[in-house]
Motif scaffolding. Structure first.
Motif, mmCIF file in Angstrom:
data_model
loop_
_atom_site.group_PDB
_atom_site.id
_atom_site.type_symbol
_atom_site.label_atom_id
_atom_site.label_comp_id
_atom_site.label_asym_id
_atom_site.label_seq_id
_atom_site.Cartn_x
_atom_site.Cartn_y
_atom_site.Cartn_z
ATOM 1 N N ALA A 142 85.067 81.575 126.823
ATOM 2 C CA ALA A 142 84.255 82.774 126.592
ATOM 3 C C ALA A 142 84.620 83.880 127.584
ATOM 4 O O ALA A 142 84.742 85.055 127.207
ATOM 5 C CB ALA A 142 82.767 82.427 126.713
ATOM 6 N N ALA A 143 84.817 83.505 128.851
ATOM 7 C CA ALA A 143 85.187 84.507 129.862
ATOM 8 C C ALA A 143 86.569 85.085 129.573
ATOM 9 O O ALA A 143 86.782 86.292 129.628
ATOM 10 C CB ALA A 143 85.148 83.886 131.259
ATOM 11 N N ALA A 144 87.515 84.211 129.238
ATOM 12 C CA ALA A 144 88.874 84.672 128.940
ATOM 13 C C ALA A 144 88.867 85.614 127.732
ATOM 14 O O ALA A 144 89.568 86.625 127.719
ATOM 15 C CB ALA A 144 89.789 83.481 128.678
ATOM 16 N N LYS A 145 88.049 85.301 126.762
ATOM 17 C CA LYS A 145 87.966 86.150 125.565
ATOM 18 C C LYS A 145 87.421 87.528 125.937
ATOM 19 O O LYS A 145 87.915 88.552 125.451
ATOM 20 C CB LYS A 145 87.065 85.476 124.528
ATOM 21 C CG LYS A 145 87.102 86.161 123.177
ATOM 22 C CD LYS A 145 86.232 85.436 122.160
ATOM 23 C CE LYS A 145 86.246 86.189 120.838
ATOM 24 N NZ LYS A 145 85.111 85.828 119.995
ATOM 25 N N ALA A 146 86.421 87.556 126.788
ATOM 26 C CA ALA A 146 85.819 88.838 127.183
ATOM 27 C C ALA A 146 86.845 89.744 127.873
ATOM 28 O O ALA A 146 86.799 90.965 127.722
ATOM 29 C CB ALA A 146 84.626 88.589 128.103
ATOM 30 N N TRP A 147 87.767 89.130 128.624
ATOM 31 C CA TRP A 147 88.793 89.925 129.325
ATOM 32 C C TRP A 147 90.116 89.967 128.539
ATOM 33 O O TRP A 147 91.119 90.402 129.058
ATOM 34 C CB TRP A 147 89.014 89.375 130.742
ATOM 35 C CG TRP A 147 88.102 90.042 131.732
ATOM 36 C CD1 TRP A 147 88.370 91.179 132.466
ATOM 37 C CD2 TRP A 147 86.771 89.642 132.100
ATOM 38 N NE1 TRP A 147 87.290 91.505 133.237
ATOM 39 C CE2 TRP A 147 86.286 90.585 133.037
ATOM 40 C CE3 TRP A 147 85.925 88.606 131.708
ATOM 41 C CZ2 TRP A 147 85.007 90.506 133.597
ATOM 42 C CZ3 TRP A 147 84.665 88.523 132.269
ATOM 43 C CH2 TRP A 147 84.217 89.465 133.197
ATOM 44 N N HIS A 148 90.099 89.457 127.329
ATOM 45 C CA HIS A 148 91.292 89.467 126.466
ATOM 46 C C HIS A 148 92.460 88.736 127.119
ATOM 47 O O HIS A 148 93.619 89.145 127.003
ATOM 48 C CB HIS A 148 91.705 90.893 126.110
ATOM 49 C CG HIS A 148 90.572 91.704 125.561
ATOM 50 N ND1 HIS A 148 90.161 91.606 124.263
ATOM 51 C CD2 HIS A 148 89.739 92.584 126.150
ATOM 52 C CE1 HIS A 148 89.133 92.414 124.072
ATOM 53 N NE2 HIS A 148 88.849 93.023 125.201
ATOM 54 N N VAL A 149 92.128 87.693 127.850
ATOM 55 C CA VAL A 149 93.165 86.895 128.514
ATOM 56 C C VAL A 149 93.596 85.759 127.591
ATOM 57 O O VAL A 149 92.772 85.016 127.066
ATOM 58 C CB VAL A 149 92.640 86.334 129.855
ATOM 59 C CG1 VAL A 149 93.544 85.232 130.385
ATOM 60 C CG2 VAL A 149 92.511 87.458 130.875
ATOM 61 N N PHE A 150 94.900 85.659 127.418
ATOM 62 C CA PHE A 150 95.480 84.614 126.591
ATOM 63 C C PHE A 150 95.877 83.424 127.469
ATOM 64 O O PHE A 150 96.369 83.604 128.569
ATOM 65 C CB PHE A 150 96.726 85.186 125.892
ATOM 66 C CG PHE A 150 97.700 84.155 125.436
ATOM 67 C CD1 PHE A 150 97.567 83.576 124.185
ATOM 68 C CD2 PHE A 150 98.752 83.758 126.251
ATOM 69 C CE1 PHE A 150 98.468 82.606 123.763
ATOM 70 C CE2 PHE A 150 99.655 82.791 125.832
ATOM 71 C CZ PHE A 150 99.509 82.213 124.586
ATOM 72 N N TYR A 151 95.656 82.210 126.994
ATOM 73 C CA TYR A 151 96.159 81.031 127.698
ATOM 74 C C TYR A 151 96.311 79.877 126.731
ATOM 75 O O TYR A 151 95.632 79.814 125.701
ATOM 76 C CB TYR A 151 95.234 80.628 128.860
ATOM 77 C CG TYR A 151 93.849 80.160 128.457
ATOM 78 C CD1 TYR A 151 92.841 81.066 128.171
ATOM 79 C CD2 TYR A 151 93.556 78.804 128.379
ATOM 80 C CE1 TYR A 151 91.573 80.636 127.808
ATOM 81 C CE2 TYR A 151 92.285 78.359 128.026
ATOM 82 C CZ TYR A 151 91.298 79.288 127.740
ATOM 83 O OH TYR A 151 90.040 78.859 127.377
#
Ligand code: NI
Length: 201
Positions: A142-151
């Motif tokens: 959820a946090a990665a999605k909010a910052w548009h971070v791909f992993y």
């Protein structure tokens, strides 16, 4: 200027623009991040619920009133993450007393291996105030999605570890109300980062 001089100048500018576009495409791989930047809308970041090095729940509210310098990565990362975390730490130190207004935060995208204990040992290597946040896979997603971070997980045949992680490598500067201010591409120097942060302080 001679005709050849003009042609050389135009060609040089065209190459510079092309290289600039290529670099920005390379580093800002996420279209949504670019759109948010262009529109100036605060679409990068948002509420989050994560877990700190003491195993305590932490949310965005715990950072209100402070600037945040956020980087997503993982402790097993061989080179990119340590380099970027070092740049963040050096930039904050370069700001001197003003740097104390900034909370550097490292959010793991490998919660399976990065327990609170491992995060605690790792962040201490970089900066005394660096906060290491982990969480459940759902909280991290959820946090990665909010910052548009791909992993994503990737096999790593060259390592004794079972896997490595592919991930975006971008440092985000957030304001005292949690608003997105700026992002820093990989390779930004500590001095440049400090200079750009200082413009917001
Ligand atoms: Ni990394």
């Amino acid at each position: 200027m001679t005709r050849n001089g003009i042609i050389a100048l135009v060609a040089g500018v065209a190459v510079a623009i092309a290289v600039g576009i290529w670099i920005s495409d390379l580093v800002i791989s996420n279209v949504e991040t670019r759109q948010a930047q262009d529109s100036g809308a605060a679409r990068v970041g948002g509420p989050f619920t994560l877990v700190n090095e003491q195993g305590e729940t932490v949310t965005e509210a715990d950072f209100r009133g402070r600037y945040m310098l956020i980087y997503f990565g993982f402790t097993f990362c061989p080179d990119v993450c340590p380099t970027e975390l070092q740049v963040m730490a050096s930039a904050i130190e370069a700001l001197g007393p003003r740097g104390e207004d900034i909370a550097p935060v490292f959010i793991t995208i490998d919660p399976e291996r990065d327990t609170p204990e491992i995060m605690a040992r790792y962040v201490a290597l970089f900066h005394p105030r660096l906060t290491g946040l982990t969480g459940s896979p759902e909280q991290i997603a959820a946090a990665a999605k909010a910052w548009h971070v791909f992993y994503r997980k990737a096999e790593d045949e060259s390592s004794s570890e079972d896997y490595t992680m592919d991930h975006s490598s971008i440092v985000f500067l957030m304001g005292p109300q949690g608003e997105y201010l700026k992002l820093f591409a990989p390779g930004t120097s500590p001095d440049k980062m400090a200079e750009d942060i200082a413009a917001f302080l």
